[in-house]
Design a protein around this motif. Structure first.
Motif, mmCIF file in Angstrom:
data_model
loop_
_atom_site.group_PDB
_atom_site.id
_atom_site.type_symbol
_atom_site.label_atom_id
_atom_site.label_comp_id
_atom_site.label_asym_id
_atom_site.label_seq_id
_atom_site.Cartn_x
_atom_site.Cartn_y
_atom_site.Cartn_z
ATOM 1 N N ILE A 101 31.642 47.470 49.669
ATOM 2 C CA ILE A 101 31.927 46.058 49.387
ATOM 3 C C ILE A 101 32.564 45.902 48.006
ATOM 4 C CG2 ILE A 101 30.864 43.810 48.926
ATOM 5 C CD1 ILE A 101 28.778 44.512 51.083
ATOM 6 N N GLY A 102 32.004 46.617 47.013
ATOM 7 C CA GLY A 102 32.570 46.567 45.656
ATOM 8 C C GLY A 102 33.975 47.115 45.603
ATOM 9 N N ASP A 104 36.199 47.264 48.128
ATOM 10 C CA ASP A 104 37.116 46.360 48.813
ATOM 11 C C ASP A 104 37.439 45.130 47.965
ATOM 12 O OD1 ASP A 104 37.245 48.042 50.961
ATOM 13 O OD2 ASP A 104 35.719 46.997 52.139
ATOM 14 N N LYS A 105 36.422 44.621 47.260
ATOM 15 C CA LYS A 105 36.665 43.474 46.375
ATOM 16 C C LYS A 105 37.614 43.863 45.242
ATOM 17 C CE LYS A 105 32.424 40.782 47.094
ATOM 18 N NZ LYS A 105 31.174 40.273 46.486
ATOM 19 N N SER A 108 41.122 44.185 46.568
ATOM 20 C CA SER A 108 41.677 42.869 46.867
ATOM 21 C C SER A 108 42.094 42.142 45.587
ATOM 22 C CB SER A 108 40.637 42.037 47.621
ATOM 23 O OG SER A 108 41.147 40.777 47.964
ATOM 24 N N VAL A 109 41.265 42.208 44.554
ATOM 25 C CA VAL A 109 41.583 41.548 43.279
ATOM 26 C C VAL A 109 42.819 42.176 42.642
ATOM 27 C CG1 VAL A 109 40.779 41.214 40.907
ATOM 28 C CG2 VAL A 109 39.239 40.735 42.816
ATOM 29 N N THR A 166 43.097 45.912 52.916
ATOM 30 C CA THR A 166 41.750 45.538 52.499
ATOM 31 C C THR A 166 41.232 44.379 53.338
ATOM 32 O OG1 THR A 166 42.225 46.236 50.233
ATOM 33 C CG2 THR A 166 40.323 44.824 50.552
ATOM 34 N N LYS A 167 42.056 43.357 53.529
ATOM 35 C CA LYS A 167 41.647 42.211 54.347
ATOM 36 C C LYS A 167 41.350 42.629 55.777
ATOM 37 C CE LYS A 167 43.886 38.392 51.876
ATOM 38 N NZ LYS A 167 44.900 37.319 51.979
ATOM 39 N N LYS A 172 38.834 40.040 57.229
ATOM 40 C CA LYS A 172 39.348 38.741 56.790
ATOM 41 C C LYS A 172 40.792 38.491 57.208
ATOM 42 C CE LYS A 172 36.341 37.918 52.805
ATOM 43 N NZ LYS A 172 36.284 37.599 51.370
#
Length: 334
Positions: A101-102, A104-105, A108-109, A166-167, A172
């Motif tokens: 999760i970290g 992927d975030k 994405s950022v 990533t999405k 997402k």
């Protein structure tokens, strides 16, 4: 006692006053707090029916009286080792999920925050290349501008792919299918890459019908075509031709991008389209690649009900193809 002591394992008799061991086991398995605690039945009952009943109500093992002490200790130790292993696995799984999760975030950022400024730089460099003739800036400066322009194009494409990948991985990125003309998509992407191809003196030829409607997500399809054309340019030599074709076959539209570039050897072919190998290589002008584009193309083709495949030979070039369903026929209403 179960709720107060919270034991790791229960040794349970069957024949007891007021409530049998089978009834106790049934109640323990219904309670979320005690459902995962293993139960070893230790009883004088030893018929096949009793043993089956013990496992049916949630028992993990069944030992008949009179029992052997060493056997009981071994079976208890075995169950406790399984519990310890399960706890380790659960802990590691939770840590891994947090790490993913970290990651992927972070991806994405990075992709989202860098995409906008890189896009602005790309636009400025495109304008400079188009409006500054070689004579006004000199051949050396023009070559530097060309290199900078190509680099920003590659970085922007990588960031775009990274953001979409990533999405897609975290669920997402939704597929929004619609009827659209595949010919318009191909012609639009070709027009965008005409200048990049021209810098390597590469001609892009189209072999497409006047119109062919498909049912797919237009943004995803554009991403696939863009990546395949970009790769074809990257791995083609100067003064060569790239052929883009579109045909209809068995209810599917098949898009193929063929180049006569450096091709892919057999060993490297096996590494393509696999997330675990993550294969990438340099283009004919040492253009860098991430290996992410093809994985994204394969992912998007599958999400749209098609597939991605390729044929290649070292030194002879490659043909990458993907399929998407043809236009969805609307049901007629009276």
């Amino acid at each position: 006692q179960m709720k107060a002591e919270k034991p790791d394992l229960v040794l349970l008799d069957v024949m007891m006053p007021d409530m049998s061991g089978f009834e106790v086991a049934t109640l323990l398995k219904k309670d979320p707090e005690t459902a995962e605690v293993p139960i070893i039945f230790l009883t004088a009952l030893n018929s096949a029916g009793d043993i089956v009943k013990g496992f049916q109500v949630g028992g993990h093992d069944f030992i008949s009286k009179p029992f052997n002490k060493e056997e009981l200790l071994i079976r208890v130790t075995h169950q406790l080792s399984l519990i310890a292993a399960k706890r380790i696995i659960l802990t590691q799984t939770e840590e891994l999920e947090k790490t993913i999760i970290g990651r992927d975030k972070l991806y994405s950022v990075i992709a989202h925050d860098l995409r906008s400024p890189i896009g602005s730089i790309k636009m400025v460099l495109n304008m400079l290349i188009l409006n500054l003739p070689v004579a006004s800036v000199g051949p050396e400066m023009h070559e530097l501008l060309t290199m900078a322009n190509q680099t920003t194009e590659d970085v922007f494409s990588l960031l775009d792919n990274l953001l979409k990948w990533t999405k897609s991985q975290i669920g997402k990125l939704k597929v929004v299918n619609q009827n659209m003309d595949m010919v318009e998509v191909i012609e639009g992407v070709t027009e965008i890459f005409s200048m990049v191809a021209g810098l390597k003196k590469i001609e892009i030829r189209l072999s497409v019908p006047d119109q062919l409607e498909v049912y797919a997500d237009i943004d995803m399809v554009k991403t696939v075509v863009r990546n395949l054309v970009s790769n074809a340019i990257k791995f083609s030599n100067e003064n060569t031709t790239i052929e883009i074709s579109l045909e209809e076959k068995e209810g599917m539209a098949i898009v193929s991008v063929k180049d006569s570039g450096c091709g892919i050897d057999e060993a490297s072919q096996k590494k393509l389209l696999h997330t675990d190998t993550h294969f990438s290589t340099f283009g004919t002008n040492n253009e860098e690649g991430s290996g992410l584009g093809l994985l994204l193309c394969q992912n998007f083709a599958i999400k749209n009900g098609g597939e991605l495949w390729f044929v290649s030979a070292k030194g002879q070039g490659s043909t990458f193809s993907f399929s998407v369903p043809l236009r969805k026929q609307e049901s007629l209403k009276p």
